[in-house]
Structures are given as structure tokens and as C-alpha cells.
Scaffold this motif. Structure first.
Motif, mmCIF file in Angstrom:
data_model
loop_
_atom_site.group_PDB
_atom_site.id
_atom_site.type_symbol
_atom_site.label_atom_id
_atom_site.label_comp_id
_atom_site.label_asym_id
_atom_site.label_seq_id
_atom_site.Cartn_x
_atom_site.Cartn_y
_atom_site.Cartn_z
ATOM 1 N N GLU A 204 0.872 -1.179 0.000
ATOM 2 C CA GLU A 204 0.000 0.000 0.000
ATOM 3 C C GLU A 204 0.904 1.222 0.000
ATOM 4 O O GLU A 204 2.131 1.085 0.069
ATOM 5 N N THR B 76 0.542 4.392 1.889
ATOM 6 C CA THR B 76 0.590 5.387 2.949
ATOM 7 C C THR B 76 1.909 5.368 3.718
ATOM 8 O O THR B 76 2.498 6.424 3.994
ATOM 9 N N TRP C 155 -0.568 13.449 -3.625
ATOM 10 C CA TRP C 155 -1.280 12.287 -4.178
ATOM 11 C C TRP C 155 -0.308 11.431 -4.962
ATOM 12 O O TRP C 155 0.739 11.905 -5.413
ATOM 13 N N SER D 27 0.022 7.547 -7.475
ATOM 14 C CA SER D 27 -0.659 6.533 -8.259
ATOM 15 C C SER D 27 0.380 5.492 -8.643
ATOM 16 O O SER D 27 1.495 5.843 -9.021
ATOM 17 N N GLN E 82 -3.334 1.490 -7.284
ATOM 18 C CA GLN E 82 -4.044 2.370 -6.360
ATOM 19 C C GLN E 82 -3.736 3.817 -6.702
ATOM 20 O O GLN E 82 -2.620 4.142 -7.089
ATOM 21 N N GLY F 201 -3.969 7.294 -4.433
ATOM 22 C CA GLY F 201 -4.189 7.700 -3.055
ATOM 23 C C GLY F 201 -3.812 9.149 -2.846
ATOM 24 O O GLY F 201 -3.122 9.751 -3.672
ATOM 25 N N GLU G 259 -2.813 11.991 0.553
ATOM 26 C CA GLU G 259 -2.545 12.147 1.981
ATOM 27 C C GLU G 259 -2.358 13.631 2.276
ATOM 28 O O GLU G 259 -1.726 14.345 1.495
ATOM 29 N N GLY H 185 -12.446 1.266 -2.110
ATOM 30 C CA GLY H 185 -11.476 2.204 -1.560
ATOM 31 C C GLY H 185 -11.757 2.456 -0.097
ATOM 32 O O GLY H 185 -12.783 2.036 0.429
ATOM 33 N N GLY I 76 -10.105 4.776 3.678
ATOM 34 C CA GLY I 76 -9.098 5.672 4.236
ATOM 35 C C GLY I 76 -9.499 6.121 5.609
ATOM 36 O O GLY I 76 -10.398 5.553 6.230
ATOM 37 N N ALA J 261 -7.131 5.692 -0.126
ATOM 38 C CA ALA J 261 -6.601 4.973 -1.279
ATOM 39 C C ALA J 261 -7.763 4.316 -2.004
ATOM 40 O O ALA J 261 -8.728 3.862 -1.386
#
Length: 421
Positions: free
Chosen positions: A82, A84, A105, A107, A126, A128, A130, A282, A284, A305
Motif C-alpha cells: 500500500e 501510505t 497524491w 498513483s 491504487q 491515493g 494524503e 477504496g 481511508g 486509497a
RNA sequence: GUGGAUGUAGCUCAGUGGUAGAGCCCCGGAUUGUGGUUCCGGUUGUCGAGGGUUCAAAUCCCUUCAUCCACCCCA
């Protein structure tokens, strides 16, 4: 012939329609995030295994049994499951939050070593985002609003539902955990095998167990709402109020705990009923403790995500077409004598327009050349034979609509093509 | 990691012990400067792999590999 080398399990070649859908989803997410002022970050695919075991949680399935791990001179590294944890590491490494409040962001490919099935692959994609340095929940709601914008643009707003919950701050979460363990321990022998193991490692996860027996036991188990302190309660109330103000529909699901360990306060998942067993597209939530846990200065943060493959599948299921990358114009010389002229025409179009111009190669009779033009997907064929070359013209033939073929002077070709669209 | 289903032409599939097939696709011709429609003709195969039974196996048995679906879990 030498032996063929088969695909590694769970890996895919992506092309044509399938790739077009995936690129389309990525593009809409990217454009939308940029329009909210989020900045792109590109993160490595390989990180130290320790980053994931500390950041995501040793007891999670993703870390304990689904990572592709290998030794790099006795220093174990893994393909990222993942994004994060990597993003947080990058922010800490570059001290990005010192001078501001980064909104980032990303990808890319993620990897989990699971049995593949519909909507689940060992390499998957994904997107995402943050946000760092905000206590929220205004920014949490913005993130959800971004994703809602994307569903609207993709025509999927009616296919996807949003569930939310709160896990409270660290103190509330700890009290809940203690209460839960106290409640469940007397029933330990009646829990399913996984839940027994989780009782020590990660008791919150027992709440979303699928086992019927366990479900009955946790029906009356203490809920997080029983343990929320004032700060946590205010945070969740404001989260819900702001969602409502933004016109976002959400259902509170008090069993929603998320698969990864780092979440606090508001958490959320997007689900669909249309993808068979893979409901989740998805998720988060807020992870205020993660920066500190990974060795950085304390910093509140939140993110989401999205599983791009699943969104693309959903679009396919709904019959929504993604723009496919076919040529606009197919240029064919009828013999080698006109080849040079045809190449000049094609180059002129490429320089003067954004049209995708494909040249015919490989010879063949006129019939075969025209068939190739048709099959290319181009909407226009430019036919160049001796007559055209002699008069500095091309014969322009529309392949998808019923219009007479016309002779166009090369000097007027660009204007003719641009005006017809 | 567990369970179920399926592997035959480029694709979708039929073929349950006796010469490997159909439709679509593809190629050629009708139409020697015009695709897509129509008509005519043609090509396409380690029957997933290995072993066994049999006079004979795509077909029966064993092993193995792969894919799909589901469980678990997740995006």
C-alpha cells in the motif's frame, strides 16, 4: 521453438480496452486531485520490510502473510502492499511538513501475495492522497469530497456507497480495546480461530469477523462510542456535520475498523454491490500517530486509497466506455512512388494538429491497405496515388460516416480536418 | 493457505474409446485506385503438460501445471 515463459501468477498484461479503462480512472483521479491543489509524489515500489511491519502493523494480513519479501544483503525489503507508509516516510525524510502542510497524491502498482480472483490481483493499482499537518475534520471531508467528485465524473455515483466510523483518539481507542478484551476473554474458546489469535494482537479486528458464531458473540460487545472522550466525540460529530453540509451521503457502521493498524478518529470505506465478492473499492481515514511511530515529529495526517482496478471493473460492468487510443488519420500511399509525398503529408498533420496520424506500412494491394486503414480505428483515410501526388492533393475518405470521398489540396488539409470535427 | 469449476484453432465453444470439428476472426477471389455489407474459396491445432490402461485415448485412470470463481482478507 524454445519454451515459452508463462506469466507469473497474479500478474497481467494490460492493453486495449482494459488498459484504456484503467488509464481513464487514473487520469480522472489525477486531474481532480490536482484541481484541489494536491501535488503528485512518486514513491519507490520497494521499501524496507520494517517500514511496513511497523507502519501498517505486524498483525495485519497484508504484512504478516501477503508481502513479497526478499533479502537485500540480509536487510529484508518488500514490494509495497500500500502507499501510505511510503508517503509518510518520504514526508519525514524530506521534512516536508516543517515548512507547510503538504497535500500529496500518488498513483502506482501495489503488491500483495494473495490468491487472485476477480477484482484482486497480486499487482494492482491504487490512487491515493494524503494530507499532513491538519487536525481535521475539514480536510478529511475534503478528501471524501474529491472522491465523490470522481464518482460523479465517472458516472458511478449511484453504484458506490460510503460507510464511516470513528476509532477515536489514541486514549479512547486504548480504553475500547481494554473493554473489548475484558468482554471477549470469557468467550475465548467460542471464537473462531482467527479471532482467538487477534484477541491479543489486534482485538478491534474481531469486530469485523465474518464468522457467524463470532458475530453473535460481538453483537453485544462494547462499542467505541461507549468510550469516546469529548475530543473524539466532537471530532466525529463535526466530521458528520461537514459531510452533510457538502451533500455527501454516508452511513455510520460501528463495526467498521479498517484492515490496517494506524487509523484513528474518522475512517471510511467505499463499497459496491456489483463486483462479486470484492465489495470494497477504496477506503481511508485519519492516522494521527503514524508520523511519530515512524520516527518523525508528531503530525496529524489523513488520507485515502482507491483500488483503480475495481473502479475500472465497475465501469466495464456499467457499460461505460473509456476513450481508447486509436489513430485519427490513416495515411496510405498506393505505391512506393508516392511514399515520400505521403510521409510529408503525415508529418505536416502531426506538426500542425494534435491528431494521431498512422502511416501504412507493409505494402499489399489497395484492398489490403484500405482494410488496414479500417481496422486501425481511424476515422479518416488519406489516400495518395499518382493522381494526387501529381496535383499536390490527397483523397480524403471518411471511414465511419457516409460522405463522398473528396480531393483536398495539401495546403487546405489541416483546416479541412480540423473544421470537420 | 482452503474449497469448487475449467483447460480442444487467434476468440467463443461442440466433440464421453475408433480419421480433431463449428461459428466468428484471418487470407485470397468476385472488384488489376477503395475498407466496412454480400457471394465463392482457403489457412489455422504440442486437444495445458507428464505418465498409465487399451489393438486404439481429446475422451478412462494417476500425477502435475495453469486459469477462473469462492472462502480468508483486502483495494
Amino acid at each position: 521453438m524454445s519454451e515459452r515463459s508463462p506469466l507469473v501468477r497474479g500478474m497481467r498484461d494490460l492493453y486495449a480496452d482494459e488498459l484504456a479503462r484503467i488509464r481513464f480512472v487514473e487520469e480522472v483521479f489525477g486531474n481532480t486531485l490536482e484541481s484541489y491543489g494536491y501535488e503528485i509524489i512518486r514513491l519507490p515500489v520497494i521499501e524496507r520490510t520494517a517500514l511496513f511491519s511497523r507502519g501498517i502493523g505486524e498483525a495485519t494480513d497484508a504484512v504478516s502473510k501477503e508481502m513479497f519479501t526478499f533479502d537485500e544483503e540480509s536487510d529484508p525489503v518488500s514490494l509495497r502492499p500500500e502507499g501510505t507508509a511510503s508517503c509518510v516516510r518520504a514526508v519525514i525524510d524530506a521534512n516536508l511538513y516543517r515548512g507547510g502542510q503538504p497535500k500529496l497524491w500518488y498513483s502506482g502498482s501495489m503488491f500483495r501475495h494473495e490468491r487472485p480472483q476477480r477484482g484482486r490481483y497480486r499487482e494492482f493499482f491504487q490512487v491515493g492522497a494524503e494530507a499532513f499537518g491538519f487536525d481535521g475534520p475539514d480536510v478529511d471531508v475534503e478528501l471524501i469530497r474529491v472522491v465523490q467528485d470522481v464518482w460523479d465524473q465517472l458516472g458511478l455515483a449511484n453504484e458506490i456507497t460510503l460507510e464511516i466510523n470513528t476509532l477515536g483518539n489514541a486514549a479512547s481507542r486504548q480504553k475500547h480495546r481494554e473493554g473489548l478484551v475484558a468482554y471477549l476473554t470469557p468467550y475465548k474458546d467460542e471464537l473462531d480461530e482467527d479471532s482467538q489469535r487477534r484477541l491479543d494482537l489486534n482485538p478491534l479486528r474481531i469486530l469485523d469477523s465474518k464468522s457467524g458464531q463470532t458475530q453473535r458473540l460481538i453483537e453485544h460487545a462494547p462499542e467505541i462510542s461507549d468510550y469516546l472522550d469529548d475530543e473524539s466525540r466532537r471530532h466525529f460529530d463535526e466530521f458528520q456535520e461537514r459531510l452533510a453540509c457538502q451533500g455527501v451521503d454516508a452511513t455510520v457502521n460501528s463495526r467498521l475498523v479498517r484492515g490496517l493498524d494506524y487509523y484513528t478518529h474518522g475512517v471510511f470505506e467505499w463499497n459496491t454491490e456489483r463486483l462479486g465478492a470484492q465489495k470494497q473499492v477504496g477506503g481511508g481515514g485519519r492516522y494521527d500517530g503514524l508520523c511519530e511511530l515512524l520516527g518523525g515529529a508528531p503530525c496529524p495526517a489523513t488520507g485515502f486509497a482507491i483500488g483503480v482496478d475495481r473502479v475500472a471493473l465497475l465501469q466495464q460492468d456499467r457499460g461505460i466506455e473509456a476513450p481508447i487510443s486509436t489513430p485519427d488519420v490513416y495515411v496510405l500511399a498506393l505505391s512506393d512512388d508516392e511514399e515520400g509525398f505521403a510521409l510529408d503529408v503525415a508529418m505536416q498533420l502531426r506538426r500542425q494538429t494534435k491528431l494521431r496520424v498512422r502511416m501504412h506500412q507493409g505494402g499489399g494491394k489497395v484492398k489490403a491497405r484500405m482494410r488496414a486503414a479500417d481496422r486501425s480505428g481511424a476515422s479518416v483515410a488519406l489516400i495518395i496515388g499518382a493522381h494526387e501526388a501529381a496535383s499536390n492533393q490527397v483523397s480524403l475518405k471518411w471511414l465511419r460516416t457516409v460522405q463522398d470521398q473528396v480531393a483536398v489540396p495539401v495546403t487546405e488539409l489541416t483546416a479541412t480536418l480540423l473544421n470537420s470535427n
